[in-house]
Scaffold this motif. Structure first.
Motif, PDB file in Angstrom:
ATOM      1  N   ALA A  97       0.846  -1.195   0.000  1.00 27.85           N
ATOM      2  CA  ALA A  97       0.000   0.000   0.000  1.00 27.85           C
ATOM      3  C   ALA A  97       0.882   1.245   0.000  1.00 27.85           C
ATOM      4  N   ASN A  98       1.919   1.234   0.816  1.00 29.75           N
ATOM      5  CA  ASN A  98       2.818   2.385   0.864  1.00 29.75           C
ATOM      6  C   ASN A  98       3.546   2.574  -0.458  1.00 29.75           C
ATOM      7  N   LEU A  99       4.023   1.469  -1.028  1.00 28.68           N
ATOM      8  CA  LEU A  99       4.715   1.570  -2.323  1.00 28.68           C
ATOM      9  C   LEU A  99       3.776   2.163  -3.374  1.00 28.68           C
ATOM     10  N   LEU A 100       2.536   1.643  -3.390  1.00 34.20           N
ATOM     11  CA  LEU A 100       1.582   2.134  -4.379  1.00 34.20           C
ATOM     12  C   LEU A 100       1.230   3.585  -4.114  1.00 34.20           C
ATOM     13  N   MET A 101       1.131   3.917  -2.808  1.00 38.95           N
ATOM     14  CA  MET A 101       0.765   5.276  -2.445  1.00 38.95           C
ATOM     15  C   MET A 101       1.876   6.230  -2.879  1.00 38.95           C
ATOM     16  N   GLY A 102       3.130   5.814  -2.673  1.00 42.34           N
ATOM     17  CA  GLY A 102       4.262   6.620  -3.109  1.00 42.34           C
ATOM     18  C   GLY A 102       4.217   6.814  -4.619  1.00 42.34           C
ATOM     19  N   GLN A 103       3.920   5.716  -5.319  1.00 45.26           N
ATOM     20  CA  GLN A 103       3.851   5.802  -6.769  1.00 45.26           C
ATOM     21  C   GLN A 103       2.703   6.702  -7.194  1.00 45.26           C
ATOM     22  N   LEU A 153      -6.865   0.133  -9.030  1.00 47.95           N
ATOM     23  CA  LEU A 153      -7.207  -1.233  -8.592  1.00 47.95           C
ATOM     24  C   LEU A 153      -6.733  -2.267  -9.599  1.00 47.95           C
ATOM     25  N   ALA A 154      -6.835  -1.934 -10.883  1.00 46.90           N
ATOM     26  CA  ALA A 154      -6.392  -2.881 -11.902  1.00 46.90           C
ATOM     27  C   ALA A 154      -4.926  -3.215 -11.671  1.00 46.90           C
ATOM     28  N   GLU A 155      -4.161  -2.177 -11.334  1.00 51.51           N
ATOM     29  CA  GLU A 155      -2.749  -2.380 -11.094  1.00 51.51           C
ATOM     30  C   GLU A 155      -2.540  -3.325  -9.908  1.00 51.51           C
ATOM     31  N   SER A 156      -3.274  -3.082  -8.813  1.00 49.83           N
ATOM     32  CA  SER A 156      -3.063  -3.941  -7.650  1.00 49.83           C
ATOM     33  C   SER A 156      -3.602  -5.346  -7.897  1.00 49.83           C
ATOM     34  N   GLY A 169      -5.016  -2.360  -2.195  1.00 46.92           N
ATOM     35  CA  GLY A 169      -5.254  -1.592  -3.407  1.00 46.92           C
ATOM     36  C   GLY A 169      -6.281  -0.485  -3.263  1.00 46.92           C
ATOM     37  N   LEU A 170      -7.303  -0.746  -2.447  1.00 41.13           N
ATOM     38  CA  LEU A 170      -8.426   0.176  -2.418  1.00 41.13           C
ATOM     39  C   LEU A 170      -8.044   1.528  -1.823  1.00 41.13           C
ATOM     40  N   PHE A 171      -7.219   1.486  -0.797  1.00 41.58           N
ATOM     41  CA  PHE A 171      -6.907   2.724  -0.083  1.00 41.58           C
ATOM     42  C   PHE A 171      -6.169   3.725  -0.974  1.00 41.58           C
ATOM     43  N   PRO A 172      -5.039   3.297  -1.580  1.00 45.53           N
ATOM     44  CA  PRO A 172      -4.378   4.234  -2.486  1.00 45.53           C
ATOM     45  C   PRO A 172      -5.299   4.650  -3.629  1.00 45.53           C
ATOM     46  N   ALA A 173      -6.179   3.716  -4.057  1.00 47.15           N
ATOM     47  CA  ALA A 173      -7.078   4.045  -5.163  1.00 47.15           C
ATOM     48  C   ALA A 173      -8.006   5.180  -4.764  1.00 47.15           C
TER      49      ALA A 173
END
Lengths: 876, 109
Positions: free
Chosen positions: A376-382, A408-411, A470-474
């Motif tokens: 989640a952190n990695l995705l959030m950073g991205q 979400l598709a990415e996660s 996935g949902l949170f960063p989304a």
């Protein structure tokens, strides 16, 4: 156009495009035919792409089309950040894989019912009473004559089934030369019928196969054994094999899936209970009792009846006891009968491993959460790095749903890849762990089928994980405000605070895993390095069997023969090796009065055993060949302390179980007898009976060897024992070190797995910390540049960069330690020699956490310090 | 997005009307028919006729099929569906209402 053809179009965009192309071409051809200029006609279409797009958008289901695009785009995004994506996939894969493997084990051992008809009607009888150590314990064993009385008493409401403990024995199919090992279980003849099982070949036992002692030499093979040993040969029915000097005939094969009643031990051969010598002894506890309730009958009524019969039988038995202290006698008589559900079977392994497995499941769950937080952190950073892209998408009209779908598709792609890794890991690791549960020469075997439970669990964890991480960063990404993001970010701290919160939680979980792992490793270490009181180096334990009628004289001849062999330093003989889990005990009375109610252990040994074992002689002498039983005994210090008040007992007399009088001839140092976990027990070593009646059918020859690898001698020893006297046969050769090690299998396994998870948790937390710090430096580079420009020293910059994150690590560590203290109470029973709240371990866990945080901070800090104010300030 | 010189939302009506009289026309023929009948006053260009056709096909007012012409070339021809006939009636009456309203305003103002 039907929904299906739209779907079809969406997934395969090309045919639609081709159709539109063709229509346009036909249009242009028509125009040219009517005399229009080809180039002009073509130009009239304007941007052909635009028309194509407009037409295409109308003709396909837009959502599916955008999904396809999002998945492709997500895939490209992931490939762009290969390292980060690989780290995410690997960490998630390991975490979900470990989760699935843990579930597989727990399911096989604890959850899955036996493949019998109506497992919910199956119960087992236990007795709650006090063990020789004075602890309240759930007893499982029953004696056969008592079982018969009880079966008759409840026969209208329930059927009792006797099942022996699984054991590994030797048998031969053709000649005595080819000895094989197999797991056997004695079962009531009516068991198969009662369990509703049908034979895969031949027939199964019936009640008439289990009526008279020693009269039914028949065997039923398990399906698994039939497959492994005989390749499902139907002609196996009718074959004979020799076991325990009896010739058995195979009458059939049990159905597939039925592996006995002990999860963890797969029975190979079923025999009728009447074939076991214990059926006529009222003091041999060797069976477990299953209770098959008849439909609609009350379990409580059956229990009450069993209790009445049980107490009556025990009182009758107690009349024959000699030399029992009154207190013990009372405890013996006041045992409570329990009837508990046992649809999954009962086994030692289940009792031994249910708590460890639950603990592992919790650890694995924590690791999974850490992994999720990480990704989640990695995705959030991205997502933060892509804030502009998102803002652009919003400003040209992308909806909130569209953006959520994009992220979400990415996660989801990550989750699918991770679940592939996880499935492979789970497929490999569960059998690997099972194989390590028992000593190496007799590994535990658990049926680990891949069934809908497992697939369901794997699927649920994958879907759950996708949404968790996935949902949170989304949601965050979709909340982008285009104006402020394009201007340079709305509240740059909001997202960072969120990441910091995640870090704190992650660190707390990691600390908890580290602490628990530390407890388990320390516990294993203390247990394994416990002084045993004897030397295990180069010591070989040779379990030896003799045909009936072999007296001590012949045993001595065999020992003498082995003594002559090169590479053998000393040879002695004992009833069984120390620490093998076997024990024989009795009450001790001095001057005619029973001392205390603690039992002493006894072991038959030969002269020279002390020297072979290197147990120090403190006073008196070793046993001599002319010492007899009853007569002489050597006792350890604990014995002297318990029964002689610590005085030197040499020359004094005591009695074993009231009648057998023994003189203490020697006092020796304490040695562990039965179990590594037990406190040192009072122990007496006594000689073998050397008179004509003193026949010995099996014993362990202990060899102190000279060579480095004692097991290499096993083959030679087997031959030499038989050569010394043909009536003798070696049944098992083990090193004492292996015997000791098998005492700590559970602790070793737990320590190994917990360390493994701790390392993974640390790695994940390190990666997470690095990601957050790196992001924070990236985001604050302008601020750092300005600070540099106005003259801040590098140390100040370092402080700015790491202060918040380290504050979070500290918060997490405190939280984790608190959780650790709570958890420690729960794992207390698994620990040995470790206080649950051991402060050093808490400090060590926190310290490790900080060290990892510091290591993760090096690269981002270096980057921050190297920032050139001019470059940064010009770039925006 | 409609262009300033477009048919002001009447393209669907024109196409439906033409197809009701002469079913089985392909896109080019529809385009030239609009031009010819209106004596070059109304023009539907390629960029709007095809999206309109596909949109109406999607709405199931018209249906398309591929035919092979005499010169062995394939063409996609359109015809009205039952829904399309209804739609034509609706659009026509609305058009009449609007135009008569506009001319009334022009007369009375």
């Amino acid at each position: 156009m039907s929904w299906w053809s739209r779907f079809h179009h969406a997934l395969r965009g090309h045919p639609v495009d081709r159709e539109i192309d063709e229509e346009m071409e036909s249009h242009i051809a028509e125009a040219v035919e009517r005399g229009r200029d080809a180039a002009e006609a073509r130009a009239a279409f304007g941007s052909r792409l635009r028309i194509g797009e407009e037409s295409h958008e109308i003709r396909v289901l837009p959502w599916l089309d955008s999904l396809r695009a999002d998945i492709l785009f997500g895939w490209r995004q992931l490939r762009k950040h290969k390292v980060a994506s690989a780290a995410a996939v690997l960490s998630l894969g390991l975490a979900t894989g470990a989760c699935t493997a843990a579930f597989r084990l727990i399911d096989a051992l604890l959850l899955r019912p036996m493949p019998v008809a109506e497992p919910e009607r199956l119960y087992a009888m236990f007795t709650l009473g006090y063990d020789p150590g004075g602890h309240l314990r759930l007893g499982e064993s029953n004696e056969y004559p008592q079982f018969q009385t009880m079966r008759a008493a409840v026969k209208h409401d329930a059927d009792l089934i006797a099942v022996s403990y699984g054991e590994r024995i030797e048998l031969t199919y053709s000649s005595d030369q080819e000895i094989e090992k197999a797991h056997r279980q004695f079962v009531s003849g009516w068991m198969f019928d009662s369990f509703g099982l049908t034979p895969a070949a031949g027939r199964l036992f019936t009640e008439s196969d289990d009526e008279k002692p020693h009269a039914h030499p028949y065997a039923v093979l398990s399906y698994d054994y039939w497959t492994r040993r005989f390749g499902k040969d139907p002609k196996v029915v009718g074959r004979r094999f020799r076991m325990d000097n009896d010739l058995y005939q195979i009458v059939g094969v049990a159905p597939q899936g039925f592996t006995g009643t002990e999860p963890g031990t797969m029975t190979d051969i079923f025999l009728p209970t009447m074939m076991y010598a214990g059926v006529t002894h009222d003091d041999w506890g060797w069976i477990r009792t299953f209770v098959r309730m008849k439909p609609g009958r009350s379990v409580k009524a059956v229990r009450d009846r069993l209790q009445t019969v049980f107490t009556a039988v025990q009182s009758e038995r107690a009349k024959g006891f000699v030399g029992w202290p009154q207190k013990r006698l009372e405890k013996f008589l006041h045992q409570t009968v329990l009837v508990l559900p046992a649809g999954g079977g009962i086994s030692y392994m289940r009792k031994e491993y249910s708590l460890p497995l639950e603990l592992l499941a919790v650890l694995v769950g924590l690791v999974l959460l850490i992994a999720c937080a990480n990704v989640a952190n990695l995705l959030m950073g991205q997502a933060a790095a892509r804030a502009r892209e998102m803002a652009l998408r919003v400003s040209i009209g992308a909806g909130r749903g569209g953006l959520i779908q994009l992220v979400l598709a990415e996660s989801a792609i990550l989750a699918v890849l991770a679940s592939v890794v996880g499935a492979l890991f789970a497929w490999w690791s569960a059998p690997y762990v099972v194989a390590r549960i028992n000593p190496a020469d007799d590994p535990a075997r658990l049926a680990l089928p891949v069934d809908w439970r497992l697939l369901g669990f794997g699927l649920a964890s994958t879907v759950g994980v996708t949404f968790l991480f996935g949902l949170f960063p989304a949601l965050r990404a979709s909340g982008t405000q285009p104006v402020s993001a394009l201007k340079g970010g709305e509240d740059p701290h909001a997202r960072r605070r969120l990441m910091h919160g995640t870090i704190a939680v992650q660190v707390a979980f990691c600390c908890l895993v580290l602490f628990v792992a530390g407890l388990l490793v320390t516990s294993f270490d203390r247990l394994a390095n416990q002084p045993t009181g004897f030397s295990s180096e180069r010591l070989l334990a040779v379990d030896t069997e003799a045909r009936p009628g072999q007296t001590l004289v012949f045993w001595n001849q065999v020992a003498e023969h082995l003594r002559e062999l090169p590479g053998v330093e000393r040879v002695a003989m004992a009833g069984w090796p120390l620490l093998s889990g076997i024990g024989s005990n009795g009450f001790v009375s001095v001057n005619g009065a029973v001392v205390g109610d603690r039992l002493a252990y006894f072991l038959n040994v030969s002269p020279g055993w002390l020297e072979t074992m290197k147990i120090p002689l403190i006073d008196g002498r070793d046993l001599r060949p002319d010492d007899v039983y009853p007569g002489a005994a050597i006792v350890n210090e604990a014995f002297a302390k318990e029964y002689f008040g610590g005085a030197n007992p040499v020359g004094r007399w005591f009695a074993r179980s009231g009648t057998t009088r023994l003189e203490v001839v020697g006092l020796v140092g304490n040695a562990r007898y039965r179990d590594m976990r037990e406190p040192i027990t009072p122990t007496a070593y006594v000689p073998y009976r050397s008179d004509a009646d003193g026949r010995v059918s099996h014993a362990t020859l202990l060899l102190r060897t000279a060579g480095g690898s004692p097991l290499a001698m096993a083959g030679i020893l087997r031959g030499e024992v038989a050569r010394a006297r043909p009536e003798f046969r070696v049944s098992n050769v083990r090193t004492q070190i292996d015997i000791n090690r098998s005492q700590t299998v559970r602790e070793r396994l737990l320590a190994m797995l917990a360390s493994f998870f701790a390392v993974i948790a640390l790695l994940l937390a390190g990666i997470g910390l690095y990601g957050v710090l790196d992001y924070s430096v990236l985001q604050r580079r302008r601020e750092i540049g300005i600070r540099f420009a106005v003259g801040a020293p590098p140390s100040r910059i370092v402080n700015v960069v790491i202060r918040e994150v380290f504050a979070m690590v500290a918060c997490g560590a405190v939280l984790g330690s608190g959780l650790g203290l709570l958890a420690a109470r729960y794992v207390n029973t698994l620990l040995y020699g470790v206080k649950p709240g051991e402060p050093e371990l808490l400090v060590a866990a926190a310290f490790t956490m900080f060290a990892i945080a510091a290591a993760a901070a090096i690269a981002p800090v270096a980057r921050a310090v190297r920032i050139e104010p001019l470059v940064v300030l010009k770039s925006d | 997005m409609p262009k300033p010189d477009s048919l002001q939302g009447s393209l669907d009506l024109l196409v439906l009307k033409i197809l009701s009289r002469r079913p089985g026309l392909h896109g080019y023929a529809i385009m030239t028919a609009i031009q010819d009948i209106s004596r070059d006053v109304l023009r539907a260009d390629e960029g709007s006729i095809y999206p309109a056709l596909h949109r109406m096909e999607e709405a199931e007012w018209i249906r398309a099929k591929w035919v092979t012409k005499e010169n062995k070339k394939r063409a996609r021809v359109y015809e009205l569906t039952r829904a399309g006939e209804n739609q034509l009636a609706t659009e026509e009456s609305r058009w009449n209402a609007v135009t008569s309203a506009v001319s009334r305003v022009l007369r009375m103002a």
